[in-house]
Enzyme design. Structure first.
Site, short mmCIF file in Angstrom:
data_model
loop_
_atom_site.label_atom_id
_atom_site.label_comp_id
_atom_site.label_asym_id
_atom_site.label_seq_id
_atom_site.Cartn_x
_atom_site.Cartn_y
_atom_site.Cartn_z
N TYR A 208 80.28 -83.63 6.71
CA TYR A 208 79.30 -83.45 5.63
C TYR A 208 78.02 -82.77 6.10
O TYR A 208 76.92 -83.12 5.67
CB TYR A 208 79.01 -84.81 4.97
CG TYR A 208 80.20 -85.28 4.16
CD1 TYR A 208 80.43 -84.77 2.89
CD2 TYR A 208 81.11 -86.19 4.68
CE1 TYR A 208 81.55 -85.15 2.14
CE2 TYR A 208 82.23 -86.58 3.94
CZ TYR A 208 82.44 -86.06 2.67
OH TYR A 208 83.54 -86.43 1.95
N TYR B 69 75.14 -84.91 3.91
CA TYR B 69 74.52 -86.11 4.47
C TYR B 69 73.67 -85.77 5.69
O TYR B 69 72.74 -86.49 6.03
CB TYR B 69 75.58 -87.14 4.87
CG TYR B 69 76.30 -87.75 3.69
CD1 TYR B 69 75.60 -88.43 2.70
CD2 TYR B 69 77.68 -87.65 3.56
CE1 TYR B 69 76.26 -88.98 1.61
CE2 TYR B 69 78.35 -88.21 2.48
CZ TYR B 69 77.63 -88.87 1.51
OH TYR B 69 78.28 -89.41 0.43
N ASP C 103 83.94 -96.25 -0.60
CA ASP C 103 83.17 -95.56 -1.62
C ASP C 103 84.02 -95.28 -2.86
O ASP C 103 84.10 -94.15 -3.31
CB ASP C 103 82.63 -94.27 -0.98
CG ASP C 103 81.73 -93.48 -1.91
OD1 ASP C 103 80.99 -94.11 -2.69
OD2 ASP C 103 81.78 -92.24 -1.86
N GLU D 187 87.91 -83.86 4.69
CA GLU D 187 86.86 -84.01 3.68
C GLU D 187 85.74 -83.04 3.99
O GLU D 187 85.29 -82.96 5.14
CB GLU D 187 86.28 -85.44 3.66
CG GLU D 187 87.24 -86.48 3.13
CD GLU D 187 86.60 -87.87 2.99
OE1 GLU D 187 85.35 -87.95 2.88
OE2 GLU D 187 87.35 -88.86 2.98
N TRP E 294 86.64 -82.63 -0.49
CA TRP E 294 86.33 -83.94 -1.06
C TRP E 294 85.45 -83.72 -2.26
O TRP E 294 84.37 -83.25 -2.09
CB TRP E 294 85.61 -84.83 -0.03
CG TRP E 294 85.53 -86.24 -0.52
CD1 TRP E 294 84.43 -86.89 -1.03
CD2 TRP E 294 86.61 -87.18 -0.58
NE1 TRP E 294 84.75 -88.16 -1.40
CE2 TRP E 294 86.07 -88.36 -1.14
CE3 TRP E 294 87.96 -87.14 -0.24
CZ2 TRP E 294 86.86 -89.50 -1.35
CZ3 TRP E 294 88.73 -88.25 -0.44
CH2 TRP E 294 88.18 -89.43 -1.00
N LYS F 8 81.33 -85.69 -6.09
CA LYS F 8 81.77 -84.58 -5.24
C LYS F 8 82.99 -83.87 -5.81
O LYS F 8 83.55 -82.98 -5.16
CB LYS F 8 82.05 -85.07 -3.82
CG LYS F 8 80.77 -85.52 -3.11
CD LYS F 8 80.95 -85.69 -1.62
CE LYS F 8 79.72 -86.29 -1.00
NZ LYS F 8 79.47 -87.69 -1.43
N ASN G 38 91.31 -94.37 7.19
CA ASN G 38 90.25 -93.43 6.87
C ASN G 38 88.94 -93.91 7.47
O ASN G 38 88.49 -95.04 7.19
CB ASN G 38 90.06 -93.30 5.36
CG ASN G 38 88.97 -92.28 5.02
OD1 ASN G 38 89.14 -91.08 5.22
ND2 ASN G 38 87.81 -92.76 4.55
N GLU G 39 88.36 -93.07 8.31
CA GLU G 39 87.05 -93.30 8.89
C GLU G 39 86.86 -94.68 9.49
O GLU G 39 85.88 -95.37 9.19
CB GLU G 39 85.95 -93.01 7.86
CG GLU G 39 85.96 -91.56 7.39
CD GLU G 39 84.71 -91.15 6.63
OE1 GLU G 39 83.98 -92.03 6.17
OE2 GLU G 39 84.47 -89.93 6.53
C1 BDP Z 1 83.52 -90.38 3.32
C2 BDP Z 1 84.63 -91.25 2.76
C3 BDP Z 1 84.88 -91.06 1.28
C4 BDP Z 1 83.57 -90.96 0.56
C5 BDP Z 1 82.82 -89.76 1.08
C6 BDP Z 1 81.50 -89.55 0.35
O1 BDP Z 1 85.83 -91.06 3.48
O2 BDP Z 1 85.66 -92.13 0.79
O3 BDP Z 1 83.70 -90.94 -0.83
O4 BDP Z 1 82.54 -89.96 2.43
O5 BDP Z 1 80.51 -90.10 0.79
O6 BDP Z 1 82.79 -91.15 4.19
O7 BDP Z 1 81.49 -88.86 -0.65
#
Ligand code: BDP
Length: 595
Positions: A465, A469, A160, A501, A546, A565, A409-410
């Site tokens: 999140y 999300y 992203d 994050e 984040w 964000k 990452n993820e």
């Molecule tokens: C996470 C990722 C990050 C994204 C963030 C988002 O690690 O890179 O920018 O979500 O969706 O999945 O803002």
């Protein structure tokens, strides 16, 4: 890999400035053989994508060419001359006049070539650098190229942030003696009031090694000889959060009494250890407060800019942050040098982002095939990933600010293949650096019940999140689910947890008296809810919001000119949440004494 610096025996020419620039075209098959057929000039360091008002350049997939004629300083006769590219995203090839001198894959780590035989002190040479931005299943990060009906190639990817490309960091020509200090590794310890410094120097050519440690005033506080050894610094001033205390480790390669080569490395004496659910720096529990960031700004993309870097550090200090993560790739070395000097703690991450088929810009999709397989992320991806781990550690191993490696990452962490893919990478990282804890940033689908990776690592880093999300806008449910989950991780693993994050997209200037996602108040309130939970769960020892600032992404319907964000806008103005963070973190900084 040593960063080039001027010393008593070394000089360098930093080749920042304008270079001729052209997209690769089939009608110019070997563009390095002559002057580039263009009048276009591109700045270095900068990503090229947003510099021109030209869609074709912005969207280009494939090779581009940078070229410049450079006069080699006439005093460099008899020296070893090296050309170093701090980063070429994602693949680079370098020609000196007509000859290829080096090729390198991996967009965020340096590479260099000994060009002594190709150049003459006092003469001009033509330097041409090809840079390719293509990402495939066999690169880190991965991506996929598709071809549109009209023949245009398009680059897709699962991370992203925008696929900025080009020479975003400096290119350097430097000179060393023919016999030289090639590398050094330091490891530090504390015994009572003394600092212990173990060093290992690699040299090329004849000579003996002598070392000395100088304090800030230039006084020698320890010295020794031999390519490896242990030095004791009495009453050492330790490096620590908020205390950028450094010593200069002077390495001399000598021939009798004659100095052959000198390199000086900044070192900080400190220890790092994970014990139970605590992260100890110099034996004291440390709590991470700060951000996931990006190297990102208008016009220059990921291009390094000292003014922007210092400003970002100033804003982090203003919020009371004590740390950040180099999400999602190794940053310019200047960031780590600065963090060393200012006592800022860094989680240093590889570029392994997007090894996950269940995510797209944070949005969870349906997974229809395994991520780790011969047709998706295969042995070859793993080989590229291992190379990324090697190069990250080789470049950053001596920075006291770097307290932990994040090797991905993820990534997909639930399917069976994840473990098989990661075990060798974890082993490799531990072998290369047995002193620093290891982590990876986990995404939501890997829970404390089903995640197959967490036990391999020292610290649990979670990107979460809730309220954004998941259960969008419902902060009450978010609070409940977050707390249940964090307690579950704490109970199950008993390891330190950092939330690497958390946050919500926020349009600066959008305000509401209601609970309104995208508003500044919503971002503030969401962070506040998370903080309440963090304060109730003992294992939580860190919070990285984040993101530090809004940043550019690929175009998509869940992004408005990028990801919003940021606690700061892309031009670094505070949103309301910045004031909330400042109030909370300044308080903590006073208590922890690490601002
Ligand atoms: C996470 C990722 C990050 C994204 C963030 C988002 O690690 O890179 O920018 O979500 O969706 O999945 O803002």
């Amino acid at each position: 890999m040593l960063k080039p610096i001027p010393t008593a025996t070394r000089e360098q020419l930093i080749l920042d400035g304008l270079w001729l620039f052209a997209l690769d075209h089939d009608d110019a098959p070997e563009p390095w053989r002559a002057r580039l057929d263009t009048t276009r000039e591109a700045p270095v360091p900068a990503s090229y994508n947003d510099v021109f008002a030209d869609q074709e350049i912005h969207d280009h997939v494939g090779w581009v060419w940078y070229q410049r004629v450079v006069r080699v300083p006439r005093g460099w006769d008899g020296q070893r001359i090296v050309l170093r590219v701090d980063a070429a995203t994602h693949e680079g090839v370098v020609y000196v006049d007509d000859a290829e001198v080096v090729r390198h894959v991996g967009g965020y780590t340096p590479f260099e070539a000994d060009v002594t035989a190709r150049v003459r002190a006092g003469d001009e040479v033509r330097i041409t650098i090809g840079v390719n931005n293509e990402l495939t299943n066999e690169t880190i990060p991965p991506g996929m190229i598709t071809v549109a009906d009209d023949g245009r190639r398009k680059q897709g990817y699962r991370h992203d942030f925008y696929n900025y490309a080009g020479l975003a960091r400096s290119v350097r020509l430097y000179a060393t003696p023919l016999a030289y200090v090639d590398d050094v590794t330091v490891r530090t310890d504390i015994e009572g009031a003394d600092g212990i410094l173990r060093y290992d120097v690699a040299t090329v050519g004849a000579g003996a090694v002598r070392v000395a440690v100088r304090d800030l005033d230039g006084a020698i506080v320890a010295s020794g000889s031999g390519a490896s050894g242990t030095l004791r610094i009495p009453d050492a001033r330790l490096w620590g959060p908020g205390a950028g205390n450094l010593y200069g480790l002077e390495i001399h390669l000598v021939d009798g009494d004659d100095l052959v080569d000198e390199y000086v490395l900044d070192v900080g004496i400190r220890t790092v250890e994970v014990r139970g659910a605590a992260f100890l720096i110099n034996g004291r529990p440390f709590s991470f407060r700060g951000f996931g960031k990006h190297e990102d700004s208008a016009i220059r993309g990921r291009g390094f800019d000292a003014a922007l870097m210092v400003h970002d550090f100033a804003l982090m200090e203003w919020t009371g942050a004590n740390s950040f993560r180099t999400s999602h790739y190794p940053y310019a070395e200047e960031f780590l040098d600065y963090a060393d000097r200012h006592g800022i703690v860094v989680i240093d991450e590889t570029a392994a982002v997007g090894l996950n088929l269940g995510l797209g810009g944070g949005v969870h999709g349906r997974v229809t095939e395994p991520a780790f397989s011969p047709t998706m992320f295969s042995d070859r991806t793993q080989t590229a990933h291992a190379q990324g781990v090697r190069e990250l550690i080789a470049r950053d191993k001596n920075h006291p600010s770097v307290v932990m490696w994040s090797i991905a990452n993820e990534p997909e962490s639930v399917e069976e293949g994840a473990r098989e893919y990661f075990v060798p990478l974890v082993e490799l990282a531990r072998e290369l650096d047995p002193t620093r804890p290891l982590t990876y940033a986990n995404e939501y689908r890997g829970t404390f019940h089903n995640d197959r990776l967490a036990d391999l690592f020292d610290v649990i880093c979670l990107n979460r999140y809730y309220g954004w999300y998941i259960d969008t806008g419902d902060l009450r449910t978010a609070e409940k689910k977050l707390e249940e989950e964090l307690r579950g991780w704490g109970r199950t693993f008993g390891k330190p947890i950092i939330i690497t994050e958390y946050g919500s997209d926020t349009m600066a200037g959008l305000h509401s008296v209601l609970t309104q996602p995208w508003s500044e108040e919503f971002q503030r309130d969401l962070l506040d809810v998370y903080h309440r939970v963090f304060d109730r769960v003992d294992e939580v020892i860190g919070e990285h919001v984040w993101n530090f600032a809004d940043f550019q992404t690929s175009a998509g319907i869940i992004r408005v000119d990028g990801n919003r964000k940021g606690v700061f806008t892309r031009d670094r103005r505070p949103k309301e949440a910045a004031h909330l963070l400042r109030a909370r973190w300044m308080d903590k900084a006073r208590v922890d004494g690490d601002a």
